[in-house]
Design a protein around this motif. Sequence first.
Motif, PDB file in Angstrom:
ATOM      1  N   VAL A  46      51.744 134.977  10.351  1.00  0.00           N
ATOM      2  CA  VAL A  46      50.552 135.451   9.631  1.00  0.00           C
ATOM      3  C   VAL A  46      49.785 134.280   9.022  1.00  0.00           C
ATOM      4  O   VAL A  46      48.560 134.209   9.100  1.00  0.00           O
ATOM      5  CB  VAL A  46      50.953 136.474   8.547  1.00  0.00           C
ATOM      6  CG1 VAL A  46      49.779 136.769   7.626  1.00  0.00           C
ATOM      7  CG2 VAL A  46      51.443 137.757   9.194  1.00  0.00           C
ATOM      8  N   LEU A  69      50.062 144.371   8.410  1.00  0.00           N
ATOM      9  CA  LEU A  69      50.899 143.167   8.314  1.00  0.00           C
ATOM     10  C   LEU A  69      51.434 142.962   6.902  1.00  0.00           C
ATOM     11  O   LEU A  69      52.605 142.599   6.717  1.00  0.00           O
ATOM     12  CB  LEU A  69      50.098 141.939   8.757  1.00  0.00           C
ATOM     13  CG  LEU A  69      49.836 141.814  10.258  1.00  0.00           C
ATOM     14  CD1 LEU A  69      48.928 140.622  10.543  1.00  0.00           C
ATOM     15  CD2 LEU A  69      51.145 141.677  11.023  1.00  0.00           C
ATOM     16  N   VAL A 131      54.349 145.810  12.356  1.00  0.00           N
ATOM     17  CA  VAL A 131      53.916 144.568  13.006  1.00  0.00           C
ATOM     18  C   VAL A 131      53.405 144.858  14.411  1.00  0.00           C
ATOM     19  O   VAL A 131      52.351 144.356  14.833  1.00  0.00           O
ATOM     20  CB  VAL A 131      55.069 143.540  13.043  1.00  0.00           C
ATOM     21  CG1 VAL A 131      54.705 142.350  13.913  1.00  0.00           C
ATOM     22  CG2 VAL A 131      55.394 143.063  11.639  1.00  0.00           C
TER      23      VAL A 131
END
Length: 201
Positions: A46, A69, A131
């Motif tokens: 990320v 996320l 995810v």
Amino acid sequence: MSTGSERRWAELARELEFIRLPEVRRQAEGWRTGLTGLTALLAVLVLLKGRDNLDDLPDGARATATGLLMTAFVLLVAGSLLAARAAHGAPEREILLGGQALRRWTEREVARATRALAWAYLFCVLGVILVVGALGVAWVTTSDSGIQPVVVRTNTDVLCGELIVADRHHVEISSETDGKVSLPWTAVMSVKPGMNCGGAP
């Protein structure tokens, strides 16, 4: 089944209550290690790659992917903490000396560790699903426009719009203010890609 075999199974069943807590701890330790590694991997992805990829998405899709996320990250961290709790227990203020007290504490601790491990497993699965969902949003969502915005500078003006065609003879763009504009190359000084046409020079 022979008598000796039955006796051995009975002995193992009696011993099971004494080794149940160490077995749960060992299993939780493995989950804690896996969840910690997965959380670290997600954080690296990320922080290093996520922003570049998400900037190309429309606002709604970017907000959805970012929310997925971040929620996945929180779930994986919570799962890691729960697995650590199951693996190592909580600090105890008293030392149990009596056999019955130790037995009751062990039974309660097995129940607490098992429950914490179950929640850690659930959080891990949900985190991975989120995810994957964020990746799915990023893959299936296209940008606001499939045509690259360009800034075209001519001898007399600067135009900005979506590139429709550019061949040997002319450049054609679609501008919000001027509609479709076709310019011969002889009138074009430069053509540059642009992120948007709101502040074209």
